[in-house]
Design a protein around this motif. Structure first.
Motif, PDB file in Angstrom:
ATOM      1  N   PRO A 156       0.716  -1.345  -0.586  1.00 15.50           N
ATOM      2  CA  PRO A 156      -0.105  -0.023  -0.283  1.00 15.50           C
ATOM      3  C   PRO A 156       0.920   1.586  -0.396  1.00 15.50           C
ATOM      4  N   LEU A 157       0.779   2.803  -0.286  1.00 18.54           N
ATOM      5  CA  LEU A 157       1.258   3.605  -0.191  1.00 18.54           C
ATOM      6  C   LEU A 157       1.497   4.267   1.070  1.00 18.54           C
ATOM      7  N   ARG A 158       2.447   4.389   1.412  1.00 18.82           N
ATOM      8  CA  ARG A 158       2.810   4.919   2.789  1.00 18.82           C
ATOM      9  C   ARG A 158       3.216   6.315   2.636  1.00 18.82           C
ATOM     10  N   HIS A 162       4.020  11.889   6.567  1.00 19.81           N
ATOM     11  CA  HIS A 162       3.005  12.836   7.043  1.00 19.81           C
ATOM     12  C   HIS A 162       2.373  11.802   8.311  1.00 19.81           C
ATOM     13  N   GLU A 163       3.562  11.255   9.414  1.00 23.82           N
ATOM     14  CA  GLU A 163       2.745  10.432  10.881  1.00 23.82           C
ATOM     15  C   GLU A 163       2.013   9.043  10.292  1.00 23.82           C
ATOM     16  N   HIS A 164       2.665   8.375   8.719  1.00 28.12           N
ATOM     17  CA  HIS A 164       1.799   7.727   8.589  1.00 28.12           C
ATOM     18  C   HIS A 164       1.314   6.118   9.370  1.00 28.12           C
ATOM     19  N   LYS A 165       0.482   6.262   8.717  1.00 33.16           N
ATOM     20  CA  LYS A 165      -0.608   4.342   9.562  1.00 33.16           C
ATOM     21  C   LYS A 165      -0.904   3.895   9.578  1.00 33.16           C
ATOM     22  N   ASP A 166      -1.510   2.885   8.618  1.00 31.46           N
ATOM     23  CA  ASP A 166      -1.964   2.082   7.765  1.00 31.46           C
ATOM     24  C   ASP A 166      -3.332   1.676   8.213  1.00 31.46           C
ATOM     25  N   TYR A 168      -4.750   4.734   9.076  1.00 28.30           N
ATOM     26  CA  TYR A 168      -5.481   5.686   8.254  1.00 28.30           C
ATOM     27  C   TYR A 168      -5.734   6.205   7.189  1.00 28.30           C
ATOM     28  N   LEU A 169      -6.117   5.297   6.794  1.00 29.46           N
ATOM     29  CA  LEU A 169      -5.890   5.041   4.395  1.00 29.46           C
ATOM     30  C   LEU A 169      -7.378   5.382   4.653  1.00 29.46           C
ATOM     31  N   GLN A 262       7.070  11.729  -3.844  1.00 29.28           N
ATOM     32  CA  GLN A 262       6.854  12.758  -3.244  1.00 29.28           C
ATOM     33  C   GLN A 262       6.726  12.351  -1.573  1.00 29.28           C
ATOM     34  N   TYR A 263       4.807  12.373  -1.441  1.00 25.35           N
ATOM     35  CA  TYR A 263       4.409  12.114  -0.911  1.00 25.35           C
ATOM     36  C   TYR A 263       4.522   9.792  -0.079  1.00 25.35           C
ATOM     37  N   SER A 264       4.423   9.759  -1.127  1.00 24.30           N
ATOM     38  CA  SER A 264       3.906   7.966  -0.765  1.00 24.30           C
ATOM     39  C   SER A 264       5.716   7.734  -1.349  1.00 24.30           C
TER      40      SER A 264
END
Length: 376
Positions: A156-158, A162-166, A168-169, A262-264
């Protein structure tokens, strides 16, 4: 103006402007608050996607039609709507075969293609001598459509920055850096320029919520990037004279992918395969007039009782037995089912006026009573 009135943070204003601009116009255009109204409906009553993808909705509708004895024909290109004595009586398809209608013909394609390309001008002029010119000149299209990128992903995109957590998707994601970023993305299309120097985009990773749409551990992704149908300075070249070529569409897609990466940052190494459709190809595959997936612009002057034109805004046409539905009728594009439902009600009223009027009255009373007791 409305966004500036209620919000200060560019971080909030940019995606709100991007969602409002989904109606295919720059957010600075007056009366674009209509887009904000549609945005509110994403929360109440809300949005949903059938498990298994949008195709599951199509399959359910097909089963519903067939359960009632209906027959659905595909790969039948309609070449002309047949009119006898001022009444629509059927259609002629490629190869000359004719299908005759018992009660009427309902068209879900845009009004321009219907009246200008699929009907005899004499039949239309007999019903309304001004309609052809009105359809041709009054219904507007600002040249904005989409370039679509479909990807198969190994993960998946990560969004690591931006303080990623799965958890949050969600199904859809917006890339909009600022209101000006969104403004340029729409304004450039109008003048035939591809806004790919710094792409803004709408992203959907449906497997983030519905893993049944891909093999275990894999994901699907599609990207909607606003682009012009006709590229300025490239008239007469590329597919259908639009200027779009395979080389150009892939070059633009590369820039869109670069921006998303750039984001993921994990995006590029996770792409198993990708498929790119230019605006011209998308238009050719699904039959959009000049690539416009809303049939034509959803600006305020072409919404509500003005869609597609005031004289044909009630799903009926001057030709007896010919009805309109689809994205080119109220309330417009997106998958709501409302244009079809509204058209069906009008069609049934034509067949059974007294019975349908009584049914409407019963539904209105029932709804009013339920609303009163619910509010208490």
């Amino acid at each position: 103006d409305n966004i500036n009135e209620y919000f200060d943070s560019e971080f909030l204003k940019a995606p709100l402007a991007r969602l409002s601009a989904e109606l295919s116009s720059p957010p600075s255009q007056k009366a674009m608050a209509f887009g904000a109204m549609m945005m509110v409906m994403r929360h109440e009553p809300g949005m949903a996607r059938p498990r298994g993808g949008t195709g599951a909705l199509t399959e359910a509708l097909v089963k519903a039609v067939q359960s009632l004895g209906g027959v659905i024909l595909t790969d039948q290109k309609v070449e002309q709507v047949l009119v006898d004595d001022g009444k629509a009586v059927g259609v002629r398809v490629a190869g000359g075969k004719e299908y005759r209608a018992n009660k009427g013909v309902i068209s879900s394609i845009d009004a321009k293609r219907l009246f200008l390309h699929l009907m005899d001008a004499g039949d239309v002029n007999t019903a309304d001598p001004n309609l052809l010119e009105r359809v041709d000149r009054r219904i507007s299209d600002n040249n904005e459509t989409i370039l679509k990128i479909d990807c198969a992903l190994s993960e998946p995109l990560r969004f690591e920055h931006h303080e990623h957590k799965d958890e949050y998707l969600i199904g859809s994601i917006l890339i909009a850096d600022s209101v000006n970023h969104v403004e340029k993305a729409h304004t450039d299309c109008t003048i035939g320029k591809i806004p790919d120097e710094d792409p803004s985009m709408y992203i959907v990773m449906p497997t983030g919520l519905d893993p049944s749409m891909a093999p275990e551990g894999k994901h699907t992704l599609w990207i909607e990037f606003f682009a012009p149908y006709q590229i300025a300075g490239a008239e007469g070249t590329g597919l259908k004279g639009t200027g779009w070529t395979d080389e150009l569409k892939n070059k633009v897609a590369d820039r869109v992918i670069d921006k998303l990466a750039q984001y993921s940052p994990n995006l590029k190494h996770s792409i198993i395969a990708r498929h790119v459709e230019s605006p011209a190809e998308l238009s050719q595959r699904v039959g959009f007039y000049k690539g416009n997936y809303y049939h034509f612009d959803m600006t305020l002057d072409q919404m509500l009782c003005f869609r597609p034109l005031p004289e044909i805004a009630n799903y009926k046409t001057p030709i007896d037995g010919l009805f309109l539905t689809g994205a080119g009728t109220h309330p417009g594009g997106s998958i709501s089912g409302l244009p079809g439902r509204n058209c069906a009600r009008v069609f049934l009223h034509e067949q059974h006026p007294i019975a349908e009027t009584l049914n409407d009255a019963k539904d209105t009373i029932k709804s009013t009573v339920e609303s009163v007791f619910k509010s208490q």
